[in-house]
Every structure is written in C-alpha cells, then in structure tokens.
Design a protein around this motif. Sequence first.
Motif, PDB file in Angstrom:
ATOM      1  N   LEU A 241       0.820  -1.209   0.000  1.00 30.46           N
ATOM      2  CA  LEU A 241       0.000   0.000   0.000  1.00 30.46           C
ATOM      3  C   LEU A 241       0.853   1.258   0.000  1.00 30.46           C
ATOM      4  CD1 LEU A 241      -2.666  -1.038   2.635  1.00 30.46           C
ATOM      5  CD2 LEU A 241      -3.092  -0.624   0.207  1.00 30.46           C
ATOM      6  N   GLU A 242       0.399   2.241  -0.772  1.00 24.63           N
ATOM      7  CA  GLU A 242       1.002   3.558  -0.753  1.00 24.63           C
ATOM      8  C   GLU A 242      -0.016   4.532  -0.185  1.00 24.63           C
ATOM      9  OE1 GLU A 242       2.929   4.902  -4.298  1.00 24.63           O
ATOM     10  OE2 GLU A 242       3.952   2.994  -4.585  1.00 24.63           O
ATOM     11  N   LYS A 243       0.467   5.505   0.578  1.00 23.87           N
ATOM     12  CA  LYS A 243      -0.405   6.481   1.225  1.00 23.87           C
ATOM     13  C   LYS A 243      -0.594   7.698   0.338  1.00 23.87           C
ATOM     14  CE  LYS A 243       0.708   9.203   4.905  1.00 23.87           C
ATOM     15  NZ  LYS A 243       1.059   9.483   6.311  1.00 23.87           N
ATOM     16  N   LEU A 244      -1.814   8.208   0.343  1.00 25.95           N
ATOM     17  CA  LEU A 244      -2.139   9.417  -0.399  1.00 25.95           C
ATOM     18  C   LEU A 244      -2.894  10.360   0.542  1.00 25.95           C
ATOM     19  CD1 LEU A 244      -2.332  11.048  -3.031  1.00 25.95           C
ATOM     20  CD2 LEU A 244      -4.361   9.721  -3.591  1.00 25.95           C
ATOM     21  N   GLU A 245      -2.338  11.535   0.765  1.00 25.58           N
ATOM     22  CA  GLU A 245      -2.976  12.506   1.644  1.00 25.58           C
ATOM     23  C   GLU A 245      -4.121  13.190   0.905  1.00 25.58           C
ATOM     24  OE1 GLU A 245      -0.033  15.205   3.148  1.00 25.58           O
ATOM     25  OE2 GLU A 245       1.160  13.576   3.999  1.00 25.58           O
ATOM     26  N   VAL A 246      -5.268  13.239   1.568  1.00 26.38           N
ATOM     27  CA  VAL A 246      -6.438  13.920   1.018  1.00 26.38           C
ATOM     28  C   VAL A 246      -6.989  14.831   2.116  1.00 26.38           C
ATOM     29  CG1 VAL A 246      -8.618  13.643  -0.224  1.00 26.38           C
ATOM     30  CG2 VAL A 246      -6.910  11.803  -0.311  1.00 26.38           C
ATOM     31  N   PRO A 247      -6.316  15.978   2.327  1.00 23.31           N
ATOM     32  CA  PRO A 247      -6.728  16.856   3.426  1.00 23.31           C
ATOM     33  C   PRO A 247      -8.160  17.362   3.282  1.00 23.31           C
ATOM     34  CG  PRO A 247      -5.101  17.938   2.021  1.00 23.31           C
ATOM     35  CD  PRO A 247      -5.187  16.513   1.573  1.00 23.31           C
ATOM     36  N   GLU A 248      -8.621  17.511   2.041  1.00 17.43           N
ATOM     37  CA  GLU A 248      -9.988  17.986   1.817  1.00 17.43           C
ATOM     38  C   GLU A 248     -11.023  17.005   2.382  1.00 17.43           C
ATOM     39  OE1 GLU A 248      -7.542  18.994  -1.941  1.00 17.43           O
ATOM     40  OE2 GLU A 248      -7.750  17.318  -0.568  1.00 17.43           O
ATOM     41  N   TRP A 249     -10.654  15.737   2.447  1.00 19.33           N
ATOM     42  CA  TRP A 249     -11.560  14.705   2.952  1.00 19.33           C
ATOM     43  C   TRP A 249     -11.218  14.322   4.387  1.00 19.33           C
ATOM     44  CZ3 TRP A 249     -11.615  10.979  -1.862  1.00 19.33           C
ATOM     45  CH2 TRP A 249     -12.275  11.609  -2.915  1.00 19.33           C
TER      46      TRP A 249
END
Length: 114
Positions: free
Chosen positions: A19-27
Amino acid sequence: MGTVNIQTAVQEFKSKRELEKLEVPEWGGDLYYYPTVSVKEKKEILKFAKADGSWDLEGLVYGLIERARDQDGKRIFKKVDRLELLTSVDAQILERVFLEMRLDTPSLEDAEKN
C-alpha cells in the motif's frame, strides 16, 4: 532460471502489492492504494475508457471505488456509493486523487470535450 507457473506469476504480483499512502486533506485524512492493479480491477476501470483514449467521467468514480483503501487494505468505497460519489463529491478533488493513484487518465477537461 526456473519454470514459469501460476505460483510464480501470482508471487510476482503479490510482491508489488504494498500500500502507498495518499494525503487527502480535503476529505479529512489519508487513503491508501496499491500501485499495481489486478486484471479484474483494471477491467472495472477500463470499461469507461473511450476509443479515442478519453474517459467517461464515471470511470473516475469507478477507479476510486476499485482502488481507494484504508490502511489495512480494505476498500473504502463500495459500488453502492457510486451515485453519491457522482453527485455529492467535488469533481476536482476526485480527479486529483484518481490521478495521483497513477492510473493513466485524461484530465476532466479533456474528458468533458468528448
């Protein structure tokens, strides 16, 4: 070099399934995704590819449903979430998230031209 068989093919695929992490600050947080996709996952997403190389915008939603995971690798969204994702989620954020998961897609602007 050894003999190719189903076990070696499966093992090669599994070796890439980190797994790779993806930041989604809007969510409000992070989501995770596998950088490689199975044939079944790719098939679900590519159903929305057009002959000219563009995408039906619904394909972005299906891509998110297929690829977005929690930190344990479980899908975040289900197919029943499709309508709400299509009607109640910011398209620009969805597009950014989808593109950052590294599946080749046109931008929303390119897709909307078709």
